[in-house]
Write a protein that holds these residues in place. Structure first.
Motif, PDB file in Angstrom:
ATOM      1  N   SER A 129     -11.521  -4.440  -3.757  1.00  0.00           N
ATOM      2  CA  SER A 129     -10.552  -3.475  -4.280  1.00  0.00           C
ATOM      3  C   SER A 129     -10.402  -3.648  -5.788  1.00  0.00           C
ATOM      4  N   SER A 177       0.833  -1.198   0.000  1.00  0.00           N
ATOM      5  CA  SER A 177       0.000   0.000   0.000  1.00  0.00           C
ATOM      6  C   SER A 177       0.874   1.257   0.000  1.00  0.00           C
ATOM      7  N   GLY A 208      -4.808  -0.640  -2.560  1.00  0.00           N
ATOM      8  CA  GLY A 208      -3.650  -0.054  -1.891  1.00  0.00           C
ATOM      9  C   GLY A 208      -3.887   1.327  -1.316  1.00  0.00           C
ATOM     10  N   SER A 209      -5.100   1.861  -1.441  1.00  0.00           N
ATOM     11  CA  SER A 209      -5.378   3.207  -0.966  1.00  0.00           C
ATOM     12  C   SER A 209      -5.765   3.191   0.511  1.00  0.00           C
TER      13      SER A 209
END
Length: 384
Positions: free
Chosen positions: A363, A172, A343-344
Motif C-alpha cells: 500500500s 480505512s 485504506g482503499s
C-alpha cells in the motif's frame, strides 16, 4: 370608506361620454379618480363579521395557511398555520400544536433517516485524512489553535478529521463509514467509493464524478534501430523478397527479345533496365513505359504496383501505431508485487475478486511513492 378618504360623495365622480353609440364599451363612463381609488382600496384595513379585511397584491389576505401532505398524485390536509396560533391540526384549535400523521414516500409512517438534528445543534461531519491525492478532500490544521481549518464563512457543521493522535488516518474508508453507525459522525464527506456492502448500512448521495478501477503498468514498447522491421512479420518480409525475385525472372523472360536492341521501346540504357529488374520495387518511382516495352510485362508491373501499394499502406499504418499507441502487454505473475491506495477498498478487491496473494500487495499513500515503486520494480523492492 376609500371614497370618503379621497373626496366627498358627489354626482361628478364619472366622466360621461358623448359618443354616437352609447352601447360601445369605449363610450362607457370613466372615473376621474379611478387610480387613486384603487390605491386607497389596496391600503384599506378593517375588522368585519368574517374577520380582518386586508388586501395583499390585490387579493384578500388568507386567515390561515393550509399544510397538506403530497401522496402520489393527490394530497391530504394535515394541519393549518395562522400568525396568532401557529401550527395546529384544527383551524380554530389552540391545544393540538402538531400536525396529523405524515405519509412518507414508500407508504410508510417512519420518517426517513437524516432528518433528526442533534441536540447540540451542530452536525458532526467526518472527513478522511489523506497524505496524497488531496484533489477531492484535504484536511489542514491551524498551527495556532491546533484545530482543523473550517470554511471562511459560518456553517452549523463541525468538521471532524478521521485521524489518530499522530495525525494519520485512523483506519480505512469502511471504518470511517462505520463511525456513522456508532453516532460518532452524523455523515461523512470525501472521495468514498460506493460499494454494495457499504450501501447495506449507510445511504450514499448520487456521485458527481466517476473514476472507476484502473490498472497502471509499465509501457513495454522499446525503440531501437531495427524498429522499422517490426510492422511486418518475418514470413511476410520473406514473401516480399521471393515475390521480387519471381517478378524479376518473369520480366527478364518477357523482355529477353527486346533487350537485343537498344531501340526496342525503352528509353533507358540496358544496364539501368537490368538494375530495375533486380529490384522491382523501383517501379514505384519510375513510369513502367520507361522500364519495359512488352505489353505483358506492363501487365505484370501493374499487378505488382497494386500489391506494393497495399503493402505500403499496411506498413505505414502499423509503424504509426507502434509510435503512437502504447504496446501494453501485462499478465499477473507470482513474481509481481501489486501496489494499491492505502485504506482503499481496492485491497479487498484484489484479494477477493482477482485472487491475488495478500503477501504480494503493498500500500502507498502518495503518487511520489507510486513513482518510486514502479521505477524500482518487483525485483528491487517495488511493484510491477
Amino acid at each position: 370608506m376609500a371614497i370618503e378618504k379621497l373626496l366627498p360623495v358627489s354626482s361628478n365622480l364619472l366622466q360621461l361620454s358623448h359618443g354616437e353609440n352609447e352601447r360601445e364599451i369605449s363610450n362607457l363612463g370613466i372615473s376621474k379618480i379611478g387610480q387613486k381609488l384603487l390605491t386607497e382600496l389596496s391600503h384599506t384595513k378593517f375588522s368585519g363579521l368574517s374577520g380582518k379585511f386586508e388586501l395583499v397584491d390585490g387579493e384578500l389576505k388568507p386567515l390561515a395557511f393550509e399544510i397538506f401532505n403530497m401522496i402520489g398524485t393527490g394530497d391530504r390536509t394535515v394541519g393549518y398555520w395562522t400568525p396568532s396560533r401557529g401550527i395546529s391540526k384544527i383551524l380554530r384549535s389552540t391545544s393540538a400544536k402538531e400536525l396529523k400523521t405524515i405519509m412518507w414516500p414508500g407508504d410508510t409512517l417512519v420518517p426517513p433517516r437524516g432528518w433528526a438534528i442533534p441536540s447540540s445543534g451542530k452536525l458532526k461531519v467526518g472527513v478522511p485524512k489523506k497524505e496524497g491525492f488531496t484533489e477531492f478532500v484535504k484536511v489542514q490544521v491551524d498551527p495556532l489553535t491546533n484545530q482543523p481549518q473550517l470554511l471562511p464563512f459560518k456553517l452549523d457543521y463541525e468538521f471532524v478529521p478521521f485521524m489518530n493522535a499522530s495525525g494519520h488516518r485512523n483506519g480505512s474508508y469502511t471504518d470511517l463509514l462505520h463511525k456513522i453507525l456508532d453516532q460518532t459522525y452524523d455523515f461523512v464527506v470525501g472521495d468514498i467509493t460506493i460499494l454494495a456492502d457499504r450501501a447495506a448500512f449507510v445511504d450514499f448521495t448520487l456521485p458527481y464524478t466517476e473514476s472507476g478501477v484502473v490498472m497502471v503498468v509499465k509501457n513495454k514498447m522499446s525503440i531501437d534501430m531495427w524498429i522499422f522491421l517490426k510492422p511486418l512479420r518475418w514470413d511476410l518480409w520473406l514473401a516480399i523478397i521471393v515475390a521480387c525475385i519471381f517478378i524479376e525472372v518473369v520480366l527478364r523472360i518477357m523482355e529477353r527479345d527486346q533487350r537485343n536492341s537498344t531501340d526496342a521501346g525503352s528509353s533507358m540504357p540496358r544496364g539501368q533496365q537490368v538494375g530495375l529488374f533486380v529490384f522491382p520495387i523501383a517501379a514505384l518511382a519510375f513510369p513502367e513505359r520507361n522500364m519495359v516495352s512488352n505489353n505483358w510485362s506492363r501487365f505484370v508491373l501493374v499487378v505488382w504496383l497494386f500489391v506494393a501499394f497495399i503493402l505500403m499502406q499496411s506498413y505505414t499504418a502499423k509503424l504509426s501505431s507502434i509510435f503512437t499507441v502504447d504496446q501494453l502487454e501485462f499478465s499477473f505473475s507470482e513474481e509481481y508485487y501489486v501496489g494499491h491506495q492505502h485504506g482503499s477498498f481496492t485491497r479487498g478487491f484484489l484479494i477477493n475478486e482477482l485472487h491475488l496473494n495478500e503477501s504480494k500487495l503493498r500500500s502507498y499513500r502518495r503518487f511520489e511513492d507510486y513513482h518510486d515503486a514502479m521505477s524500482r520494480g518487483s525485483r528491487k523492492g517495488g511493484i510491477s
